[in-house]
Every structure is written in C-alpha cells, then in structure tokens.
Scaffold this active site. Structure first.
Site, short mmCIF file in Angstrom:
data_model
loop_
_atom_site.label_atom_id
_atom_site.label_comp_id
_atom_site.label_asym_id
_atom_site.label_seq_id
_atom_site.Cartn_x
_atom_site.Cartn_y
_atom_site.Cartn_z
N ASP A 145 -25.80 48.72 80.42
CA ASP A 145 -26.69 49.69 81.09
C ASP A 145 -26.82 50.89 80.16
O ASP A 145 -25.91 51.72 80.12
CB ASP A 145 -26.08 50.10 82.43
N ASP A 176 -34.47 48.16 82.78
CA ASP A 176 -33.10 48.63 83.04
C ASP A 176 -32.33 47.54 83.78
O ASP A 176 -32.90 46.53 84.19
CB ASP A 176 -33.17 49.92 83.88
N HIS A 227 -33.29 53.46 78.71
CA HIS A 227 -32.49 54.65 78.38
C HIS A 227 -31.37 54.34 77.40
O HIS A 227 -30.74 53.29 77.44
CB HIS A 227 -32.00 55.37 79.63
N HIS A 266 -21.72 50.00 85.65
CA HIS A 266 -20.91 51.23 85.55
C HIS A 266 -19.42 50.95 85.54
O HIS A 266 -18.62 51.73 86.05
CB HIS A 266 -21.30 52.26 86.63
N GLU A 324 -30.80 59.61 81.21
CA GLU A 324 -31.16 58.92 82.46
C GLU A 324 -30.05 59.01 83.49
O GLU A 324 -30.30 59.24 84.67
CB GLU A 324 -31.48 57.44 82.16
N GLU A 325 -28.83 58.84 83.03
CA GLU A 325 -27.69 58.74 83.96
C GLU A 325 -27.40 60.05 84.70
O GLU A 325 -26.66 60.07 85.67
CB GLU A 325 -26.42 58.28 83.22
CO CO Z 1 -26.64 53.36 84.87
ZN ZN Z 2 -29.47 52.23 83.60
#
Ligand code: CO
Ligand code: ZN
Length: 324
Positions: free
Chosen positions: A156, A209, A60, A295, A186-187
């Site tokens: 990420d 990922d 992503h 994150h 995606e998130e």
């Molecule tokens: Co993420």
């Molecule tokens: Zn991710």
C-alpha cells in the site's frame, strides 16, 4: 515487474518524505514519458500521449510510519503514528530510520491486553542512538514470494506505483493525454491528490490503490478476493464512483480479457475521493488491488491481480474517453 515491486516496497517513504521513492520512479520512467515534474507537495507528475481529454491516474508513494516524539536517557523512543496503524501488529516488529538505523518495537508491561495501546509501546533503536524528535521510521521487511502471492511492507501503495510505471512504459500511443501521478501524503489525508488534481484539471481521475478482502477465516463480509482480478470500486467512505468512469473501467477489463471484481468498501478511501471534489468536480473511479493484512508489515497481493490491473488500465487510457 516483481523486481520493480521489490525495489519500490523496499524504499523508504513515509508521508512527507517521499524523496527516495520519487527518485526511483522518475528513473524508471525516464525515456518512456513526454515530460515530468514535481510540485510543491512532492507529487511526481508524468505525462504522455494526447492531445485528447486529460486522464489522471494516481497512486500514492507514501507509506505509514512512526514519528519520534521523545527519546529517554536510555535511548527508548516514543512515537506518533504517521497514518493509521493497529498497535496489535507491532510488538517485536523491526523498523528502520533513514540512514539505515534499525529499531525494534517493545512494550511496557501491561496487566490486561485491553490496556495495550500505542502509548505503551516504544522503539528500541540501540543505546545512544542517533535518533531524535521528528525522525520517522518505517517497517523493515523485504519482499517475499509465496506461490502466486507477493508479501511486503508498503505494498500500500507501491504496488499501485509499480502498476503506473508499467502502464507508462507499455503505452505506445493514446488518444488521451495521460497523466501518471505519484502522489504524496495520501496516508495523512489525501493531500497530494488534492493539489496535483487541481494543477492538472483532469477530465477524469482514477486512483490505483489497495483494498481489503473478505476471503480470510471469519472476515468481515466483503465481496473481494485475492486472485479474482483487480477490483473496480463502486463506493467507499470518501467516494461515490462516477457511473460513467465505472462503466468505462469495466468495459476496459472486458476488452483486455482480464477478470475483474466489483468493490464496495465500508471503511477507508483513496486519492480518488480528493480528486472527485477538486475544482468544479471531476468524474472519478478506482481500480483496486485486493490486499490482505493492509497496514501491517506483511501486505499480501496476488500477482495475477497486479498484471490484470496493468492490462485493464492500458485498455482504459488507450480508448477514446467516453463517460456517458
Ligand atoms: Co494505506
Ligand atoms: Zn493506499
């Protein structure tokens, strides 16, 4: 490849606003793939090889961010989180809006730490800022190298994007039709993976990922460490990995001579969770990059794991697809 990871993680691209990342990747793939298109949700779909079974690799493009919900008369902006984020990592962080406007995250005074939450925080983007409702900021941090480790915001999943770009460049011929899919949104719920997988109708799907690790002091027990190779997922919240895909990925790691780890993730998921339940179902698996501090503005990976993932995936798409 480090340089590419630096440019990709440095790009601006919260969910739904992946344009800059998409342009960058399309430029990097030019001349290395047979074709390329962008769908309505903003997924970038490139293909190469064939005419055998269709293998979809997905990473992503989007990153977590802060969408402005209100700006007061002094220029302090409140926000809604795009994706998921722990408020504990935010005080004093720098964020950036498209166009380069900087902001710093500040907080109201709270009596007790447990009163702290996103509602108490604000973005201070300078008095009279050109920042309005609906604008989205992302973390502002350049890539840093620390020994064999790389640290950046948006690792990420720009590290996954870099891996797919590298696979696209290094792949010379494959019996399979390989789709490199750089997904959007995606998130916020694996949305781009759902539409792109529907459009492609793959015989097999593999997401690339990041995943958590259990190798820091008093970490939650988890059998994944930085530097021990890419991880082949067994299960996460959204996916029971197809046993045939898992076996093929593990055999590919062995064929490539790269160490790998097995991953069971108790909280979280990837694009493969959406791909697996597309149409009548798609055999799906995941190659994960062990990552600390996911994150946060400082997501950390080990470069050897990144290189291992490229080798594993190249071996996987170069072999005749066998999911038995
Ligand atoms: Co993420
Ligand atoms: Zn991710």
């Amino acid at each position: 490849m480090k340089e590419l990871i630096g440019r990709l993680t440095g790009a601006y691209g919260p969910s739904g606003r992946e344009d800059e990342v998409r342009r960058l990747i399309a430029g990097e793939l030019e001349g290395h793939v047979d074709g390329c298109r962008t769908d309505a949700l903003g997924n970038l779909i490139a293909w190469k090889g064939g005419p055998g079974p269709r293998i979809m690799l997905a990473a992503h493009m989007d990153e977590i961010g802060f969408m402005v919900t209100h700006v007061d008369e002094n220029g302090f902006a409140r926000y809604a989180v795009v994706g998921s984020m722990d408020h504990q990592v935010l005080l004093g962080q720098r964020v950036v809006f498209p166009g380069g406007r900087m902001g710093v995250i500040g907080s109201e005074r709270v009596e007790k730490p447990e009163e702290m939450k996103h509602e108490k925080l604000f973005i201070d983007a300078g008095a009279g800022a050109g920042v309005g409702v609906g604008d989205v900021a992302v973390f502002h941090r350049p890539l840093e190298e620390s020994g064999c480790r790389l640290v950046a915001k948006a690792m990420d999943d720009r590290v996954g994007c870099a891996i797919l770009v590298e696979v696209g460049r290094r792949l010379t011929s494959a019996p399979n039709q390989v789709f490199l899919v750089f997904t959007a949104q995606e998130e916020v719920g694996l949305r781009g993976a759902r539409t792109s997988a529907y459009g492609i109708g793959p015989d097999c799907g593999v997401a690339v990922d990041v995943t958590d690790t259990g190798d820091t002091p008093k970490a939650r027990t988890m059998e994944v460490s930085l530097g021990k190779g890419p991880a082949v997922k067994v299960m996460d919240t959204y996916l029971m990995c197809h046993p045939g895909v898992r076996r093929a990925l593990e055999e590919s790691a062995a064929a490539a001579g790269t160490p790998f780890q097995r991953e069971v993730l108790e909280r979280g998921g990837t694009d493969a969770g959406a791909i697996a339940v597309t149409r009548e179902g798609v055999p799906a698996g995941v190659v994960s990059i062990p990552t600390r501090y996911i994150h946060t503005p400082s997501e950390m990976v080990d470069y050897a794991d990144v290189e291992g993932a490229v080798a594993l995936l190249l071996a996987f798409v170069s072999r005749p697809l066998d999911l038995s």
